[in-house]
Motif scaffolding. Structure first.
Motif, PDB file in Angstrom:
ATOM      1  N   LEU A  22      -0.731  12.844   4.046  1.00 40.88           N
ATOM      2  CA  LEU A  22      -0.222  11.670   3.671  1.00 40.88           C
ATOM      3  C   LEU A  22      -0.605  10.936   2.678  1.00 40.88           C
ATOM      4  CD1 LEU A  22       2.179  11.700   7.053  1.00 40.88           C
ATOM      5  CD2 LEU A  22       2.601  12.009   4.687  1.00 40.88           C
ATOM      6  N   ARG A  23      -2.282  10.879   3.683  1.00 39.04           N
ATOM      7  CA  ARG A  23      -3.324   9.362   2.538  1.00 39.04           C
ATOM      8  C   ARG A  23      -3.928   9.894   1.795  1.00 39.04           C
ATOM      9  NH1 ARG A  23      -2.392   4.644   5.782  1.00 39.04           N
ATOM     10  NH2 ARG A  23      -3.044   5.285   7.424  1.00 39.04           N
ATOM     11  N   VAL A  24      -3.876  11.723   1.562  1.00 43.04           N
ATOM     12  CA  VAL A  24      -4.460  11.786   0.166  1.00 43.04           C
ATOM     13  C   VAL A  24      -3.055  11.874  -0.256  1.00 43.04           C
ATOM     14  CG1 VAL A  24      -5.277  13.849  -0.877  1.00 43.04           C
ATOM     15  CG2 VAL A  24      -6.061  13.441   1.006  1.00 43.04           C
ATOM     16  N   THR A  25      -1.994  12.332  -0.818  1.00 39.70           N
ATOM     17  CA  THR A  25      -0.780  12.454  -1.436  1.00 39.70           C
ATOM     18  C   THR A  25      -0.707  10.832  -1.766  1.00 39.70           C
ATOM     19  OG1 THR A  25       0.578  13.045  -0.092  1.00 39.70           O
ATOM     20  CG2 THR A  25      -0.349  14.976  -1.316  1.00 39.70           C
ATOM     21  N   PRO A  26       0.231  10.327  -2.319  1.00 38.26           N
ATOM     22  CA  PRO A  26       0.480   9.154  -2.974  1.00 38.26           C
ATOM     23  C   PRO A  26       2.456   9.454  -2.466  1.00 38.26           C
ATOM     24  CG  PRO A  26       0.607  10.424  -4.885  1.00 38.26           C
ATOM     25  CD  PRO A  26       0.424  11.553  -3.878  1.00 38.26           C
ATOM     26  N   LEU A  27       3.301  10.641  -1.519  1.00 39.58           N
ATOM     27  CA  LEU A  27       4.568  10.997  -0.944  1.00 39.58           C
ATOM     28  C   LEU A  27       5.118   9.143  -0.442  1.00 39.58           C
ATOM     29  CD1 LEU A  27       3.696  13.911   0.346  1.00 39.58           C
ATOM     30  CD2 LEU A  27       4.750  13.385  -2.337  1.00 39.58           C
ATOM     31  N   LEU A  28       4.053   8.053   0.441  1.00 34.73           N
ATOM     32  CA  LEU A  28       4.846   7.149   1.600  1.00 34.73           C
ATOM     33  C   LEU A  28       3.110   5.878   1.017  1.00 34.73           C
ATOM     34  CD1 LEU A  28       5.296   8.590   4.347  1.00 34.73           C
ATOM     35  CD2 LEU A  28       7.447   8.031   2.302  1.00 34.73           C
ATOM     36  N   PRO A  29       3.878   4.923   0.650  1.00 36.29           N
ATOM     37  CA  PRO A  29       2.497   4.149   0.506  1.00 36.29           C
ATOM     38  C   PRO A  29       1.663   3.781   1.933  1.00 36.29           C
ATOM     39  CG  PRO A  29       4.558   3.824   0.204  1.00 36.29           C
ATOM     40  CD  PRO A  29       5.008   4.609   0.738  1.00 36.29           C
ATOM     41  N   ASN A  30       0.414   3.532   2.168  1.00 35.07           N
ATOM     42  CA  ASN A  30      -0.182   3.542   3.121  1.00 35.07           C
ATOM     43  C   ASN A  30       0.182   2.202   3.832  1.00 35.07           C
ATOM     44  OD1 ASN A  30      -1.870   5.413   2.714  1.00 35.07           O
ATOM     45  ND2 ASN A  30      -3.498   4.267   1.147  1.00 35.07           N
ATOM     46  N   TRP A  31       0.599   1.168   3.661  1.00 33.57           N
ATOM     47  CA  TRP A  31       0.917   0.170   3.685  1.00 33.57           C
ATOM     48  C   TRP A  31       2.426   0.607   4.975  1.00 33.57           C
ATOM     49  CZ3 TRP A  31       6.209  -1.298   4.057  1.00 33.57           C
ATOM     50  CH2 TRP A  31       7.032  -0.870   2.700  1.00 33.57           C
ATOM     51  N   PHE A  32       3.275   1.448   4.340  1.00 36.94           N
ATOM     52  CA  PHE A  32       4.481   2.157   4.581  1.00 36.94           C
ATOM     53  C   PHE A  32       4.006   3.438   6.349  1.00 36.94           C
ATOM     54  CE2 PHE A  32       7.353   5.265   6.290  1.00 36.94           C
ATOM     55  CZ  PHE A  32       8.714   4.318   6.321  1.00 36.94           C
ATOM     56  N   ILE A  33       2.694   3.544   6.088  1.00 38.68           N
ATOM     57  CA  ILE A  33       2.777   4.356   7.142  1.00 38.68           C
ATOM     58  C   ILE A  33       1.507   3.825   8.684  1.00 38.68           C
ATOM     59  CG2 ILE A  33       0.715   6.431   7.548  1.00 38.68           C
ATOM     60  CD1 ILE A  33       1.058   7.482   4.561  1.00 38.68           C
ATOM     61  N   ASN A  34       1.054   2.802   8.009  1.00 37.10           N
ATOM     62  CA  ASN A  34       0.629   2.064   8.806  1.00 37.10           C
ATOM     63  C   ASN A  34       1.373   1.287   9.781  1.00 37.10           C
ATOM     64  OD1 ASN A  34      -1.740   2.195   7.415  1.00 37.10           O
ATOM     65  ND2 ASN A  34      -2.190   0.875   6.692  1.00 37.10           N
ATOM     66  N   MET A  35       2.654   0.487   9.321  1.00 40.32           N
ATOM     67  CA  MET A  35       3.455  -0.113   9.866  1.00 40.32           C
ATOM     68  C   MET A  35       4.564   1.236  10.715  1.00 40.32           C
ATOM     69  SD  MET A  35       4.355  -2.764   8.058  1.00 40.32           S
ATOM     70  CE  MET A  35       5.314  -3.865   8.982  1.00 40.32           C
TER      71      MET A  35
END
Length: 262
Positions: A175-188
């Motif tokens: 998920l971090r390598v690909t732009p499938l989900l924004p990083n802020w969304f993953i973090n939260m």
């Protein structure tokens, strides 16, 4: 137990939850204000700037602001190396912790200011630390809010995580390598759906390296960039795709061997 007693108990629990959420919100705001104060103190420790330079010491919201900030910091970097390094480090973590956009410009700026491998280590560490702090804040406040207002979605997300619990590290890297989900969304959302901190933090540290590699490399030619899209090429996209596929190979092999021996 009577209906009246059940209603009374439900209201009591709702009031307790509301108070808990309010208290969590208070702590999040307090942490935010304390962080701003710390950044202000850091700014005061910086050497005296020329009047025309001081206006550029601010969070870069676009590439032109990043260029101007980079030129100012580069002038003071030789004499105040650790002050500049710690400044970029703390501001980067601040943006990541509170899910504020702009860290991409700091990644590019790091590539301009520091040697490549130091910049890469700096960005990976900042991303992991900042994402972990955002994880804690979301666990403090976001988890309560989502479970209160979206209990069915939270349960569905938790089941999806449970299905892949043995491979969470690889999925976080993917998920971090690909732009499938924004990083802020993953973090939260990570603490809400039950992702443990260790694979989350480690997966973040490893997973942000490939895209950061591209941004830092672009930062070495910061003065020639006209937009962040200039940092991307078919070669960089191909490399990121290969890294994403590599992160899934252990999962595919593990499932294949499991099916074979079962």
């Amino acid at each position: 137990m009577s209906t009246q007693s059940l209603n009374t108990r439900r209201k009591s629990l709702q009031g307790s939850t509301s108070l808990s959420t309010s208290r969590s919100l208070f702590f999040v705001v307090l942490i935010f204000l304390t962080s701003l104060l710390a950044l202000g103190l850091l700014y005061r420790q910086f050497p005296d700037l020329e009047e025309h330079e001081a206006k550029f010491i601010k969070l870069p919201w676009n590439l032109e602001e990043a260029k101007q900030l980079g030129l100012v910091l580069d002038r003071y970097k030789e004499k105040y190396f650790y002050e500049v390094l710690s400044g970029v480090f703390l501001v980067y973590i601040f943006l990541q912790t509170f899910a504020i956009p702009g860290s991409i410009f700091l990644s590019i700026l790091s590539g301009f200011l520091f040697p490549f491998y130091l910049a890469l280590l700096l960005v990976c560490c900042c991303s992991a630390v900042g994402a972990s702090l955002c994880f804690f804040l979301s666990n403090l406040l976001g988890k309560k809010v989502i479970k209160k207002f979206f209990p069915e979605k939270a349960a569905t997300w938790a089941k999806a995580v449970d299905k892949h619990r043995n491979n969470l590290l690889n999925y976080i890297i993917f998920l971090r390598v690909t732009p499938l989900l924004p990083n802020w969304f993953i973090n939260m959302s990570a603490p809400v759906i039950g992702v443990p901190l260790v694979p989350f933090a480690l997966g973040t540290f490893i997973g942000v390296a490939p895209p950061s590699f591209v941004a830092i490399q672009a930062g070495q030619t910061l003065h020639t960039l006209t937009s962040t899209s200039d940092a991307w090429s078919w070669m960089s996209i191909t490399v990121l795709t290969l890294f994403a596929l590599l992160s899934l190979i252990p999962v595919l092999l593990k499932n294949r061997f499991k099916d074979k021996f079962d």
